[in-house]
Design an enzyme around this catalytic site. Structure first.
Site, mmCIF file in Angstrom:
data_model
loop_
_atom_site.group_PDB
_atom_site.id
_atom_site.type_symbol
_atom_site.label_atom_id
_atom_site.label_comp_id
_atom_site.label_asym_id
_atom_site.label_seq_id
_atom_site.Cartn_x
_atom_site.Cartn_y
_atom_site.Cartn_z
ATOM 1 N N GLY A 26 -16.939 -92.955 57.178
ATOM 2 C CA GLY A 26 -17.600 -93.429 58.398
ATOM 3 C C GLY A 26 -19.089 -93.139 58.403
ATOM 4 O O GLY A 26 -19.651 -92.642 57.412
ATOM 5 N N GLY A 85 -18.872 -92.726 81.217
ATOM 6 C CA GLY A 85 -18.001 -93.618 80.440
ATOM 7 C C GLY A 85 -17.171 -92.918 79.392
ATOM 8 O O GLY A 85 -16.539 -93.577 78.562
ATOM 9 N N TYR A 109 -13.386 -88.957 75.774
ATOM 10 C CA TYR A 109 -14.126 -88.390 74.637
ATOM 11 C C TYR A 109 -14.676 -87.003 74.986
ATOM 12 O O TYR A 109 -14.577 -86.062 74.189
ATOM 13 C CB TYR A 109 -15.247 -89.362 74.285
ATOM 14 C CG TYR A 109 -16.036 -89.067 73.039
ATOM 15 C CD1 TYR A 109 -15.623 -89.543 71.796
ATOM 16 C CD2 TYR A 109 -17.233 -88.357 73.097
ATOM 17 C CE1 TYR A 109 -16.381 -89.317 70.652
ATOM 18 C CE2 TYR A 109 -17.987 -88.123 71.963
ATOM 19 C CZ TYR A 109 -17.563 -88.604 70.742
ATOM 20 O OH TYR A 109 -18.318 -88.374 69.614
HETATM 21 N N1 CAA Z 1 -25.982 -92.883 83.002
HETATM 22 C C1 CAA Z 1 -26.081 -93.393 84.249
HETATM 23 N N2 CAA Z 1 -25.656 -94.606 84.591
HETATM 24 C C2 CAA Z 1 -25.095 -95.358 83.621
HETATM 25 C C3 CAA Z 1 -24.954 -94.899 82.311
HETATM 26 C C4 CAA Z 1 -25.439 -93.612 82.023
HETATM 27 N N3 CAA Z 1 -25.359 -93.094 80.772
HETATM 28 N N4 CAA Z 1 -24.367 -95.853 81.592
HETATM 29 C C5 CAA Z 1 -24.136 -96.883 82.418
HETATM 30 N N5 CAA Z 1 -24.594 -96.590 83.630
HETATM 31 C C6 CAA Z 1 -24.586 -97.450 84.815
HETATM 32 C C7 CAA Z 1 -25.199 -98.817 84.521
HETATM 33 O O1 CAA Z 1 -26.613 -98.770 84.592
HETATM 34 C C8 CAA Z 1 -24.589 -99.662 85.610
HETATM 35 O O2 CAA Z 1 -25.254 -99.433 86.818
HETATM 36 P P1 CAA Z 1 -25.436 -100.599 87.897
HETATM 37 O O3 CAA Z 1 -24.045 -101.074 88.232
HETATM 38 O O4 CAA Z 1 -26.134 -99.915 89.007
HETATM 39 O O5 CAA Z 1 -26.245 -101.644 87.170
HETATM 40 C C9 CAA Z 1 -23.175 -99.083 85.746
HETATM 41 O O6 CAA Z 1 -23.239 -97.751 85.189
HETATM 42 C C10 CAA Z 1 -22.132 -99.861 84.989
HETATM 43 O O7 CAA Z 1 -22.597 -99.980 83.650
HETATM 44 P P2 CAA Z 1 -22.131 -101.183 82.728
HETATM 45 O O8 CAA Z 1 -22.552 -102.496 83.331
HETATM 46 O O9 CAA Z 1 -22.566 -100.911 81.316
HETATM 47 O O10 CAA Z 1 -20.546 -101.087 82.905
HETATM 48 P P3 CAA Z 1 -19.441 -101.407 81.874
HETATM 49 O O11 CAA Z 1 -18.133 -101.169 82.567
HETATM 50 O O12 CAA Z 1 -19.695 -102.748 81.239
HETATM 51 O O13 CAA Z 1 -19.643 -100.340 80.700
HETATM 52 C C11 CAA Z 1 -19.806 -98.216 79.696
HETATM 53 C C12 CAA Z 1 -19.569 -98.996 80.997
HETATM 54 C C13 CAA Z 1 -18.714 -98.604 78.669
HETATM 55 C C14 CAA Z 1 -19.692 -96.760 80.030
HETATM 56 C C15 CAA Z 1 -21.190 -98.586 79.094
HETATM 57 O O14 CAA Z 1 -22.169 -98.389 80.086
HETATM 58 C C16 CAA Z 1 -21.540 -97.746 77.906
HETATM 59 O O15 CAA Z 1 -21.125 -98.030 76.796
HETATM 60 N N6 CAA Z 1 -22.311 -96.651 78.118
HETATM 61 C C17 CAA Z 1 -22.666 -95.732 77.065
HETATM 62 C C18 CAA Z 1 -21.625 -94.634 76.938
HETATM 63 C C19 CAA Z 1 -22.074 -93.624 75.923
HETATM 64 O O16 CAA Z 1 -23.100 -92.996 76.040
HETATM 65 N N7 CAA Z 1 -21.279 -93.447 74.844
HETATM 66 C C20 CAA Z 1 -21.643 -92.589 73.797
HETATM 67 C C21 CAA Z 1 -21.221 -93.228 72.508
HETATM 68 S S1 CAA Z 1 -21.908 -92.403 71.111
HETATM 69 C C22 CAA Z 1 -20.994 -91.052 70.942
HETATM 70 O O17 CAA Z 1 -20.055 -90.800 71.631
HETATM 71 C C23 CAA Z 1 -21.419 -90.139 69.835
HETATM 72 C C24 CAA Z 1 -21.707 -88.804 70.350
HETATM 73 O O18 CAA Z 1 -20.891 -87.913 70.158
HETATM 74 C C25 CAA Z 1 -22.967 -88.548 71.055
#
Ligand code: CAA
Length: 248
Positions: free
Chosen positions: A14, A150, A154
């Site tokens: 990965g 979100g 995790y």
């Molecule tokens: N902080 C605050 N607000 C957030 C946010 C965050 N990190 N992420 C999303 N939001 C808010 C958006 O701005 C949006 O606000 P409004 O409705 O006021 O516009 C609301 O939450 C909904 O967001 P989405 O439209 O994106 O909603 P969705 O249901 O389509 O998706 C989600 C939600 C899947 C959580 C998507 O926002 C996302 O993928 N966020 C990132 C999550 C993340 O950080 N994952 C880490 C992956 S990497 C990893 O995990 C490796 C590691 O170990 C670090």
């Protein structure tokens, strides 16, 4: 001549795993990776590594399944001998708000990111204790320490990783087996670049004081240190590597 140490890296093909594997090979380890049984590109990956001069053994293993781990480690032992260093790196995300979270996505993440520690470590820990030397390095996440929007699944699993580390570290400390957690922040791998760009740019990058994503090589360097002789006094630790995003 001292035996070349064997390192087993789960999820070793990965984003993070591949760099950990090549850097550990560069550091002189005999590297073995596990790959998900569904990965149809495993032979291609091994051939690509061979073309770059890396002789890496790859075995199929579903880290979420105990019997699959038993079979994988038996194959490793038969081919290259006992595992000296285990890097529990395999992990997945199934990000969604809690409102949308269902049991399928909850269970998938708990099984792959947390149950896997039991499933894999169980195969190698007794041998390390019997031989009087071992290193177990568990890859957690900044989001296990601070939580993430979100990521109820995790963050819960990654938080559990360090509880496992601390308890096992106590049990094996007298036998020169160290158990540590590393908690990377946002590293420039596929898992992170899959985040919607506007979320990454507006919500995540501004939280990283260093002002950029981390590099897989930076994480690999920390793992190489923890696997070394010099790190014998580091055990039960949770080492953050996150560009200042979360300071414990
Ligand atoms: N902080 C605050 N607000 C957030 C946010 C965050 N990190 N992420 C999303 N939001 C808010 C958006 O701005 C949006 O606000 P409004 O409705 O006021 O516009 C609301 O939450 C909904 O967001 P989405 O439209 O994106 O909603 P969705 O249901 O389509 O998706 C989600 C939600 C899947 C959580 C998507 O926002 C996302 O993928 N966020 C990132 C999550 C993340 O950080 N994952 C880490 C992956 S990497 C990893 O995990 C490796 C590691 O170990 C670090």
């Amino acid at each position: 001549m001292t035996k070349q140490k064997v390192v087993l890296v789960t999820g070793g093909m990965g984003g993070l795993g591949e760099t950990i594997s090549t850097k550990m090979a560069d550091a002189g380890y005999r590297v073995v990776v596990t790959y998900s049984p569904g990965n149809a590109k495993h032979a291609e990956w091994v051939a690509g590594m061979a073309a770059r001069g890396y002789d890496i053994l790859a075995v199929p293993c579903d880290v979420a399944d105990f019997d699959s781990c038993t079979r994988a480690v038996a194959e490793v032992q038969a081919q290259v001998g006992a595992v000296d260093v285990l890097v529990n790196n395999a992990g997945i995300t199934r990000d969604m708000t809690f409102k949308k979270m269902d049991t399928v996505n909850w269970n998938a993440v708990m099984r792959t990111n947390l149950d896997s520690l039991f499933n894999m470590t169980k195969q190698v820990a007794d041998g390390m204790v019997d031989r009087g030397w071992g290193r177990i390095i568990n890859v957690s996440s900044v989001n296990g320490s601070k939580g993430a929007f979100g990521q109820t699944n995790y963050s819960a699993a990654k938080s559990g990783v360090h509880g496992f580390t601390k308890a096992l570290a106590l049990e094996v400390a007298r036998k020169n087996v160290t158990v540590n957690t590393i908690s990377p922040g946002y590293i420039g791998t596929k898992m992170v670049t899959a985040i919607p760009k506007e979320i990454l740019d507006s919500k995540i990058l501004p939280q990283i004081p260093v002002g950029r994503l981390g590099k897989p090589e930076e994480v690999a360097g920390l793992i190489i240190y923890l696997a070394s002789e010099e790190a014998a006094f580091v055990t039960g630790a949770n080492i953050a590597i996150n560009g200042g995003q979360h300071m414990q």
